[in-house]
Design a protein around this motif. Structure first.
Motif, PDB file in Angstrom:
ATOM      1  N   MET A  13      41.764  46.425  29.295  1.00 21.10           N
ATOM      2  CA  MET A  13      40.505  46.221  30.009  1.00 21.10           C
ATOM      3  C   MET A  13      39.320  46.750  29.218  1.00 21.10           C
ATOM      4  SD  MET A  13      41.391  44.475  32.478  1.00 21.10           S
ATOM      5  CE  MET A  13      39.714  44.346  33.069  1.00 21.10           C
ATOM      6  N   ARG A  14      39.515  47.796  28.431  1.00 20.68           N
ATOM      7  CA  ARG A  14      38.422  48.273  27.571  1.00 20.68           C
ATOM      8  C   ARG A  14      38.079  47.232  26.505  1.00 20.68           C
ATOM      9  NH1 ARG A  14      40.835  53.553  28.292  1.00 20.68           N
ATOM     10  NH2 ARG A  14      42.201  53.180  26.500  1.00 20.68           N
ATOM     11  N   LEU A  15      39.117  46.632  25.918  1.00 25.31           N
ATOM     12  CA  LEU A  15      38.872  45.576  24.941  1.00 25.31           C
ATOM     13  C   LEU A  15      38.195  44.365  25.587  1.00 25.31           C
ATOM     14  CD1 LEU A  15      42.097  45.560  22.740  1.00 25.31           C
ATOM     15  CD2 LEU A  15      39.758  45.942  21.963  1.00 25.31           C
ATOM     16  N   ALA A  16      38.666  44.002  26.779  1.00 25.44           N
ATOM     17  CA  ALA A  16      38.069  42.869  27.481  1.00 25.44           C
ATOM     18  C   ALA A  16      36.616  43.152  27.844  1.00 25.44           C
ATOM     19  CB  ALA A  16      38.877  42.558  28.743  1.00 25.44           C
ATOM     20  N   GLY A  17      36.330  44.379  28.278  1.00 26.66           N
ATOM     21  CA  GLY A  17      34.945  44.732  28.581  1.00 26.66           C
ATOM     22  C   GLY A  17      34.057  44.676  27.359  1.00 26.66           C
ATOM     23  N   THR A  18      34.569  45.146  26.214  1.00 31.65           N
ATOM     24  CA  THR A  18      33.790  45.074  24.972  1.00 31.65           C
ATOM     25  C   THR A  18      33.533  43.638  24.566  1.00 31.65           C
ATOM     26  OG1 THR A  18      34.775  47.157  24.233  1.00 31.65           O
ATOM     27  CG2 THR A  18      33.725  45.788  22.560  1.00 31.65           C
ATOM     28  N   PHE A  19      34.554  42.799  24.670  1.00 28.46           N
ATOM     29  CA  PHE A  19      34.398  41.390  24.310  1.00 28.46           C
ATOM     30  C   PHE A  19      33.362  40.700  25.193  1.00 28.46           C
ATOM     31  CE2 PHE A  19      35.586  37.007  25.347  1.00 28.46           C
ATOM     32  CZ  PHE A  19      35.495  36.416  24.099  1.00 28.46           C
ATOM     33  N   HIS A  20      33.481  40.850  26.498  1.00 27.72           N
ATOM     34  CA  HIS A  20      32.557  40.181  27.408  1.00 27.72           C
ATOM     35  C   HIS A  20      31.135  40.737  27.273  1.00 27.72           C
ATOM     36  CE1 HIS A  20      35.397  37.610  29.444  1.00 27.72           C
ATOM     37  NE2 HIS A  20      36.207  38.621  29.675  1.00 27.72           N
ATOM     38  N   ARG A 238      42.163  43.983  38.585  1.00 28.75           N
ATOM     39  CA  ARG A 238      41.203  44.526  37.627  1.00 28.75           C
ATOM     40  C   ARG A 238      40.396  43.438  36.915  1.00 28.75           C
ATOM     41  NH1 ARG A 238      43.856  49.790  34.656  1.00 28.75           N
ATOM     42  NH2 ARG A 238      44.967  50.637  36.478  1.00 28.75           N
ATOM     43  N   HIS A 239      40.750  42.196  37.158  1.00 30.22           N
ATOM     44  CA  HIS A 239      40.044  41.117  36.478  1.00 30.22           C
ATOM     45  C   HIS A 239      38.591  41.017  36.932  1.00 30.22           C
ATOM     46  CE1 HIS A 239      38.964  36.832  35.677  1.00 30.22           C
ATOM     47  NE2 HIS A 239      39.577  37.092  34.556  1.00 30.22           N
ATOM     48  N   ARG A 240      38.298  41.422  38.146  1.00 27.16           N
ATOM     49  CA  ARG A 240      36.942  41.342  38.666  1.00 27.16           C
ATOM     50  C   ARG A 240      35.970  42.229  37.884  1.00 27.16           C
ATOM     51  NH1 ARG A 240      34.975  39.893  43.864  1.00 27.16           N
ATOM     52  NH2 ARG A 240      37.133  39.605  44.540  1.00 27.16           N
ATOM     53  N   SER A 241      36.473  43.333  37.305  1.00 29.39           N
ATOM     54  CA  SER A 241      35.583  44.251  36.590  1.00 29.39           C
ATOM     55  C   SER A 241      34.980  43.628  35.334  1.00 29.39           C
ATOM     56  CB  SER A 241      36.339  45.528  36.211  1.00 29.39           C
ATOM     57  OG  SER A 241      37.418  45.231  35.326  1.00 29.39           O
ATOM     58  N   ALA A 242      35.613  42.579  34.808  1.00 32.93           N
ATOM     59  CA  ALA A 242      35.067  41.929  33.612  1.00 32.93           C
ATOM     60  C   ALA A 242      33.723  41.274  33.901  1.00 32.93           C
ATOM     61  CB  ALA A 242      36.054  40.898  33.079  1.00 32.93           C
ATOM     62  N   LYS A 243      33.502  40.828  35.137  1.00 30.23           N
ATOM     63  CA  LYS A 243      32.241  40.180  35.476  1.00 30.23           C
ATOM     64  C   LYS A 243      31.069  41.148  35.391  1.00 30.23           C
ATOM     65  CE  LYS A 243      34.479  36.848  38.534  1.00 30.23           C
ATOM     66  NZ  LYS A 243      34.536  36.269  39.899  1.00 30.23           N
TER      67      LYS A 243
END
Length: 547
Positions: A13-20, A238-243
């Motif tokens: 999720m940290r990587l996904a947050g950085t990417f988004h 946890r997918h919602r946090s990417a938004k």
């Protein structure tokens, strides 16, 4: 028992947050300012609307197709990385086009540094269509042959000067002679006699379409891979946090590039927006290379898009939601395409624009913790949709009466209610009618209806309205349409009964205190009965004296 270190959900999720965050920051540096750059090139409002509409229509078709193809061939990471590189390079082609518009920036810098002439009135942005000399030249290029061949009246000299007549006549006759010698060059010949503004329009349309083709597959492909990865490790909550990271990245991109362009305007003009986009897209590549994506090697499930459309068609409340998202998508494209034009006409700089756009994203982030409470207060998430339409109508009405650079801020703070409440209601509507496994596909259907189909029609119509009636009439008309639809939507939602699909997991998680004792006894299923019997049997065994 220790957890398996292979599935590091927090690290993923940290990587996904950085990417988004990086990707949204790059998009925020350029996409909101794109129509403003088209105005700088000298394109009219109609041309700008057609270009933006073509982007949305291309995305409407190519976005789902590219996502399915990347999934079927297990090429998600290659598609994401390739899209980052290609979109970052293709967009720079737009910088090769010379500016044909006149932009008077009183007090900002010397006009010679901008490679543009300053209008005599010294205050407004003027395109080629407003210049009498340019219009006379265009008129002579298209009509000189007709005038010289069909009429010898002396009155025509008042409208077309004799140097213009001779030069344009020779050029047209030369093109005709080439067409007679080479019949297949008729299209190229017509391009030669086309005025510079229309040549610019077609070139920008081609480059923008190619850029959109490269950039569109990125978001859905990365999002699908991340969602399936989280689904595999049972962490889809946890997918919602990417938004949230997407909103924060877009906010920082809007505000940061606005301040940067204003500070460097006399040196770089508006090119800083393009270079910021390209640099941030390249910086996103390492995060994309490490982004956790679930690759399916054997499963080949078909897309549930048609099933989701059938579910929407079979539910009256979902149909109302679909019509609403199309209308709000049209209104949102009106705002995104021409709000900056309205601000520029009221002496706003890129700093004013960037900060105001960033406040809209921060407002949507701030609405997230309040959405649940507001939905419970209204007792039905469908009323959030009505509230969102009303808020968007008030925003558009306010935009038509701007009187200064910072006066747009109160309307931007309503974005949390207009945009945030709408998508919250859409997600809740998807949960009501979706079958197990189709919730995400259902939400994608509403996304396409709003962000692509509705936005495409909105951009196209907005360009023609601005061209004929002006910006104020555009926003006032949009506000009126939304206000009328909010009244109709409220009446229809009150009349149409709410239909919800019974979900077994939701039934088990329901609060038993909300049901009466008789209802709980009637709805007690076989699992609860078996558990009660097992408890009673164990208790009887423990109480039984041993021999």
């Amino acid at each position: 028992m220790q957890k398996n270190k292979q599935w590091n959900v927090k690290g993923a999720m940290r990587l996904a947050g950085t990417f988004h965050f990086l990707h949204s920051c790059a998009s925020g540096c350029l996409l909101p300012f794109l129509t403003l750059y088209f105005r700088h090139l000298g394109l009219t409002a109609t041309m700008t609307g057609i270009i933006m509409a073509s982007r949305h229509m291309l995305a409407l078709v190519w976005r789902p197709i590219s996502s399915v193809l990347a999934r079927q061939h297990d090429k998600r990471r290659a598609v994401v990385v390739g899209s980052l590189f290609s979109s970052a390079s293709v967009v720079l082609i737009l910088l090769l086009f010379p500016s044909e518009g006149l932009k008077a920036e009183s007090g900002r810098c010397n006009a010679s540094q901008l490679n543009a002439n300053v209008a005599e009135d010294g205050g407004e942005f003027t395109t080629l269509e407003n210049l009498p000399q340019f219009n006379a030249t265009v008129y002579s290029v298209y009509n000189t042959t007709v005038v010289t061949e069909q009429s010898n009246d002396d009155d025509t000299a008042e409208y077309t000067p004799t140097p213009l007549i001779s030069n344009s006549t020779r050029s047209v006759r030369k093109v005709r002679s080439l067409q007679e010698e080479h019949p297949h060059s008729e299209f190229l010949g017509s391009l030669k006699v086309m005025d510079a503004q229309h040549q610019m329009f077609f070139l920008v349309l081609i480059v923008t379409g190619f850029w959109e083709f490269m950039a569109v597959p990125l978001e859905w492909t990365a999002d699908d891979g991340l969602y399936e990865y989280l689904d595999f490790v049972d962490a889809t909550d946890r997918h919602r946090s990417a938004k949230i990271w997407k909103q924060l990245g877009a906010a920082f991109g809007n505000g940061g590039v606005g301040i940067l362009v204003t500070g460097l305007y006399c040196l770089t003009g508006t090119t800083a927006e393009f270079y910021s986009y390209a640099i941030l897209m390249i910086l996103t590549v390492p995060a994309a290379a490490l982004l956790p994506l679930y690759l399916r090697k054997r499963e080949r499930r078909t897309s549930g898009g048609f099933k989701a459309l059938q579910l929407v068609h079979g539910n009256s409340q979902a149909l109302l939601c679909a019509v609403t998202v199309v209308l709000t998508g049209m209104a949102s494209s009106v705002v995104s395409d021409f709000l900056l034009w309205q601000m520029q006409d009221h002496n706003a700089t890129e700093t004013h624009m960037g900060i105001s756009l960033a406040l809209a994203h921060f407002s949507q982030v701030g609405f997230v913790p309040l959405a649940g409470r507001l939905a419970r207060f209204l007792k039905y998430h469908g009323w959030l949709l009505v509230l969102a339409v009303i808020a968007l109508s008030l925003q558009c009405l306010y935009y038509s009466f701007l009187w200064g650079p910072w006066t747009v801020i109160p309307a931007q703070l309503l974005a949390g209610i207009s945009t945030g409440a709408m998508w919250w209601s859409v997600e809740s509507q998807c949960e009501d009618i979706a079958t197990p496994g189709t919730e995400k596909t259902m939400f994608r259907v509403f996304e396409l209806l709003s962000l692509e189909l509705g936005a495409g029609f909105g951009s196209l119509m907005a360009g023609f309205v601005v061209q004929k009636f002006g910006l104020s009439v555009l926003f006032q008309g949009t506000a009126l349409i939304l206000a009328l639809w909010s009244i109709a939507l409220a009446l229809l939602k009150w009349k149409i009964p709410r239909q919800r699909r019974i979900n077994y997991s939701r039934l088990l998680a329901a609060d038993m205190t909300e049901m009466s004792e008789s209802d709980s006894d009637q709805e007690k299923d076989w699992l609860e009965t078996a558990m009660d019997d097992s408890k009673q049997k164990n208790k009887w065994t423990m109480d039984k004296p041993s021999k």
